[in-house]
Scaffold this motif. Sequence first.
Motif, PDB file in Angstrom:
ATOM      1  N   HIS A   1      -0.612 -12.770   4.291  1.00 52.49           N
ATOM      2  CA  HIS A   1      -1.246 -11.860   3.326  1.00 52.49           C
ATOM      3  C   HIS A   1      -0.476 -11.865   2.009  1.00 52.49           C
ATOM      4  O   HIS A   1      -1.074 -11.918   0.928  1.00 52.49           O
ATOM      5  N   LYS A   2       0.846 -11.844   2.070  1.00 54.43           N
ATOM      6  CA  LYS A   2       1.663 -11.838   0.856  1.00 54.43           C
ATOM      7  C   LYS A   2       1.570 -13.167   0.116  1.00 54.43           C
ATOM      8  O   LYS A   2       1.509 -13.201  -1.122  1.00 54.43           O
TER       9      LYS A   2
ATOM     10  N   ARG B   1      -0.980 -15.229   0.123  1.00 54.64           N
ATOM     11  CA  ARG B   1      -2.291 -15.269  -0.537  1.00 54.64           C
ATOM     12  C   ARG B   1      -2.287 -14.407  -1.800  1.00 54.64           C
ATOM     13  O   ARG B   1      -2.859 -14.795  -2.816  1.00 54.64           O
ATOM     14  N   HIS B   2      -1.666 -13.264  -1.732  1.00 56.40           N
ATOM     15  CA  HIS B   2      -1.582 -12.380  -2.897  1.00 56.40           C
ATOM     16  C   HIS B   2      -0.878 -13.108  -4.042  1.00 56.40           C
ATOM     17  O   HIS B   2      -1.340 -13.105  -5.196  1.00 56.40           O
ATOM     18  N   TRP B   3       0.241 -13.749  -3.709  1.00 61.92           N
ATOM     19  CA  TRP B   3       0.988 -14.510  -4.731  1.00 61.92           C
ATOM     20  C   TRP B   3       0.151 -15.665  -5.276  1.00 61.92           C
ATOM     21  O   TRP B   3       0.118 -15.909  -6.491  1.00 61.92           O
TER      22      TRP B   3
ATOM     23  N   TRP C   1      -3.215 -16.206  -5.477  1.00 63.01           N
ATOM     24  CA  TRP C   1      -4.325 -15.848  -6.366  1.00 63.01           C
ATOM     25  C   TRP C   1      -3.822 -15.194  -7.655  1.00 63.01           C
ATOM     26  O   TRP C   1      -4.399 -15.403  -8.726  1.00 63.01           O
TER      27      TRP C   1
ATOM     28  N   ARG D   1       9.116  -6.281  -3.343  1.00 61.97           N
ATOM     29  CA  ARG D   1       7.906  -6.830  -3.967  1.00 61.97           C
ATOM     30  C   ARG D   1       8.245  -7.395  -5.346  1.00 61.97           C
ATOM     31  O   ARG D   1       8.774  -6.700  -6.205  1.00 61.97           O
TER      32      ARG D   1
ATOM     33  N   PHE E   1       3.787  -9.315  -9.737  1.00 60.07           N
ATOM     34  CA  PHE E   1       2.515  -8.655  -9.429  1.00 60.07           C
ATOM     35  C   PHE E   1       2.179  -7.573 -10.446  1.00 60.07           C
ATOM     36  O   PHE E   1       1.010  -7.333 -10.749  1.00 60.07           O
TER      37      PHE E   1
END
Length: 216
Positions: A54-55, A57-59, A61, A94, A98
């Motif tokens: 999940h992390k 993918r966040h990075w 995109w 984090r 972001f």
Amino acid sequence: VGSIERAIDLLKHPHEFGAISTRYLPYVSILPVFAALQSVSRELPADQRLGAQHKIRHWYWASVFDSRYSGSVESTSARDFLDMKAWIKNDDARPALFEEFQENFRGLDLRKEIKKGTSVYNGIFNLLVLEGARDWVTGNVPQHGDLDDHHIVPASWGNKHLKAGMVHTILNRTPLSSETNREVIRNALPNKYLPDLIKSGSASEVRTILDTHFIS
């Protein structure tokens, strides 16, 4: 080499990242970090891998839509790998990237994305693939080797009636089968070909198909 091959296969997958061919890959330069982070994820205990993915993918995109890997990338790659590795192991670590992404994303103007191959242009095209964009004539999801990057409003009309380059924006592009694009729609305007499609099917069917192209 094995990690790079697995990373490429994952990025090309039409249900994972949607970069179905090299011309739709947002960056080549992001591959080393993406592959390395996938390797880190595989080495984690099984119960931690879902959160790690999940992390990642966040990075990924955020990097695509912030054009993070468009310029000089050596220092960015090293920093992202270390920061993401720390975040994967510790939720409180984090990365600051972001916050930068959230700020920049609000000012993203997709009307200006007119050049094929840029990270944002290709990223939107990848999202269309992930959405399962269906062919407007057959209603099928086209084979990924048979996709055309179709102008919704034709370029021949747009070049005469719109501001320079505007007809080529990603907002006016969508994937269709090559046969539908070149043999059926060709240079017709939407106010011609959409009523024709509705006549051959129904308004609800056409709307359902258009939904898969993010067209309301």
